[in-house]
Each structure stands twice: as C-alpha cells, then as structure tokens.
Design a protein around this motif. Sequence first.
Motif, PDB file in Angstrom:
ATOM      1  N   UNK A 295       0.867  -1.174   0.000  1.00  7.18           N
ATOM      2  CA  UNK A 295       0.000   0.000   0.000  1.00  7.18           C
ATOM      3  C   UNK A 295       0.911   1.234   0.000  1.00  7.18           C
ATOM      4  N   UNK A 296       0.884   1.962  -1.116  1.00  2.01           N
ATOM      5  CA  UNK A 296       1.742   3.151  -1.244  1.00  2.01           C
ATOM      6  C   UNK A 296       0.917   4.368  -0.848  1.00  2.01           C
ATOM      7  N   UNK A 297       1.347   5.032   0.223  1.00  2.00           N
ATOM      8  CA  UNK A 297       0.567   6.151   0.772  1.00  2.00           C
ATOM      9  C   UNK A 297       1.410   7.418   0.810  1.00  2.00           C
ATOM     10  N   UNK A 298       0.743   8.539   0.960  1.00  2.00           N
ATOM     11  CA  UNK A 298       1.481   9.782   1.202  1.00  2.00           C
ATOM     12  C   UNK A 298       0.680  10.679   2.127  1.00  2.00           C
ATOM     13  N   UNK A 299       1.426  11.430   2.928  1.00  2.43           N
ATOM     14  CA  UNK A 299       0.803  12.463   3.761  1.00  2.43           C
ATOM     15  C   UNK A 299       1.424  13.775   3.283  1.00  2.43           C
ATOM     16  N   UNK A 300       0.786  14.403   2.268  1.00  2.00           N
ATOM     17  CA  UNK A 300       1.430  15.563   1.654  1.00  2.00           C
ATOM     18  C   UNK A 300       1.677  16.673   2.674  1.00  2.00           C
ATOM     19  N   UNK A 301       2.850  17.282   2.545  1.00  2.00           N
ATOM     20  CA  UNK A 301       3.188  18.372   3.451  1.00  2.00           C
ATOM     21  C   UNK A 301       4.014  17.903   4.640  1.00  2.00           C
ATOM     22  N   UNK A 302       4.132  16.610   4.832  1.00  2.00           N
ATOM     23  CA  UNK A 302       4.948  16.064   5.935  1.00  2.00           C
ATOM     24  C   UNK A 302       6.131  15.324   5.323  1.00  2.00           C
ATOM     25  N   UNK A 303       7.177  15.166   6.119  1.00  2.00           N
ATOM     26  CA  UNK A 303       8.363  14.453   5.618  1.00  2.00           C
ATOM     27  C   UNK A 303       8.283  12.992   6.061  1.00  2.00           C
TER      28      UNK A 303
END
Length: 379
Positions: A295-303
């Motif tokens: 599961x490829x996820x992202x939390x945009x704006x965080x590193x």
Amino acid sequence: MTAYLDNAATTRVSPAAAEASLRAMTEEYGNPSARYPLGSHAARSLAAHRADVAAALGCESREICFTSCGTEGDNWAIRGALELGRRMGRHIVTTSIEHAAVLEPCRHLEQQGYEVTYLVPGPDGKISLDALRAALRPDTVLVSVMLVNNELGSVQPVREAARLTRSLAPRALVHCDAVQGFLKLPFTPRALGVDLLTVSGHKVHAPKGVGALYIRSGLRFPPLLLGGGQESGLRPGTEATAQIAAFAAACREGKRSMPQDIAHMRELKEYALAQLSGRLPEVRQVVAGEAPHILALTLPGYKAEVLVRVLGDLGVCVSAGSACHRGKPSHVYAALGLDKAWREGAFRVSFSAGTTRGEVDALVDALAQAKAQLFPSMS
Ligand code: PLP
C-alpha cells in the motif's frame, strides 16, 4: 506491541522454515557432494527442496538455481544475458522503477559502453507497451521488467512485454525480477514467457541469505561462479542447505495457502484504506497498485522520514520508500512525476499473511498521533 507493516522489506521466518533449517544444520548436516550416507542423505534432501521451490514457482526442478539473494539473481541474469548476446548487440531495455539490484548493474554497464533504455511508468505506476515497442531494436539483447514494484505495488505487464519482445527483438532474452510477486500473485515463468526470473527467500518467510534464479530449460546460460560443479556447474559453492531447506518449507506453506493469503492481504489493504479515509482523509494513496501486500501512501506536506521515525517510536514499522535506499530520495516516486509534497510525504505499508487488523488499527492510531505531534514541513 509491535505492528510490523514492512513485509516488503523482509518477513518473519515461519516456524516451519526455522525448524527445517535447524534440522538441516543439526541432523542433515552432511555435504551433499560427499559419498557416504550422511552426504547422500543431504543430496536427497536438497533435490526434494529444489522440487518444492520449483513447484511453488510452477517450473521444473532443473530450472531452479539457488542463489544467496534476489540481488544476486538479478545481477547474474543481467550479466549472463549480455554475455550470451555479446555478438548480437549492446542494447538493454528496462524500467526506471526497477530495484537497485537491476538499475545499478545497468548503470555500470552503461559505463562500459552498453546502451540502456529506461521505460518510465505512467501515473498508475505501470510501463506502457507502446513505449516498449518504440524502445525495442534489432540489437536489443535483454529486456528486464519487474513483476511487482516494491514501492508502489503496481503490477507490470510482463507477459505482454515478453510477447512483444519475442516478436520485435526475437534474439533478446527476457528477465523478470519477481521478488515482490512470488507467492503474492499467481504466475509461472512459462505463462509469463520469460527466460529468466528472480525470487528471494526472505520476502516469503524464509531467512535472509537464499534466493533462486529460474533459468528456462534449454537456455545455455553462463555460470555465475567457477568452482566445484554444484548447481549444475552454474553457481558452484557448497550449497547453503539450511537456508535452502527453510526456503523450501516456506514455499510449501506459501503455495498451499496462497489463495487465502492473497484474499487476507487484499482485505487488509481495503480495511486500511477505509480506516484511513474515515479518520485521516489527508493520507492519500499514491497509486492503486494491484499487488495485495503493498500500500503506497502519502501524507502531503509532511516528511516521510520523520513520520517513519515517529511511527517507529510508537511501535509501528513502515518504510519511507524502499528499505534499500538508505536515506536517498526514492527514484520510484521521482519517476512517477509526483509533486514535491506528495513525493516527500510518501511511505509504504506492506502486509503478510500473518498481519492482523489490530496492526492496521495501530498504524491508523499512530499516524493520527504523529500528525498531531508534527508540523507540516514548510516546503
Ligand atoms: N528486487 C526487488 C523488487 C526487491 O524488492 C528486492 C528487495 O527489496 C530485491 C530485488 C533484492 O532482494 P534481496 O534483498 O534478496 O537481495
């Protein structure tokens, strides 16, 4: 409690695999080449283990050559294919999202005068056959396309790529890095139509230090090493019988439970997405990725590196990109053309047959906690 959600990096060794390796080390410890009963017993076990791995892969025993890891299989496949094709050409086609075990040998070969075409995936994380068609040339000697991308879980059209290669560059060999696809998707090397295919033990509940390269029968492939004649003279060296025994046990189990395991991991992936969209809608899926375990996820704006560290402190193991990058930005996310915020915030969650809903709940709780603790980066 630790929530282990980094199974694409490595898996826990199954009890059956651990028992098989203990037996190989303490009871069946003879050298398979030795000519007394302890040796011939080890040789018979080795043959049975080769048959188990072949059965899990859906090929013949003689098509399996044991290696020390996926990296070795990938390197050998590439170098061997070029050696075989040295009079026919110096052009390679691969993808820009392969594992470093394929990309690094390709870069090294470029320095030695080979030409490499890197196919770039679309936003769905998959290469296009039109791009492959345009890349193939009469002097192409190798096409190497992975089955499942380790960071995205996207499944590449390997079978179609092999078919296209056969028709447009019939002298080229086709290699597939199936390290992340093995026992996660139903396939056989023959159905994919490839000549060479790499798998690795530690991704399927065997210990680190063992893998296999499938070499299509009839292909006169050059040896990786020269020595005492083991592995049909292709990869000599006293066989790693304990790792091989464990790999075989993991393959037997994995093959038997594959349909249920796939359904379980798929269900967990959907459960994770549903929980995240309810509680943390800011967490987005990078690509759909058909593989059940990634599961490829992202939390945009965080590193992501910071996020992964905070999650780790909360007992949740996930990774920012592939574990093999060691802090380098992921070439896979870059190849997708994600914008900076999505790229920097991208992380991977990966399941195994043993992963529980409780571990997914722990991830969602820890992500909510981490997000509350961390400020978005000012980028
Ligand atoms: N290929 C892929 C797609 C992988 O995910 C990995 C490991 O992460 C490898 C190759 C390398 O395998 P190993 O760690 O057994 O060398």
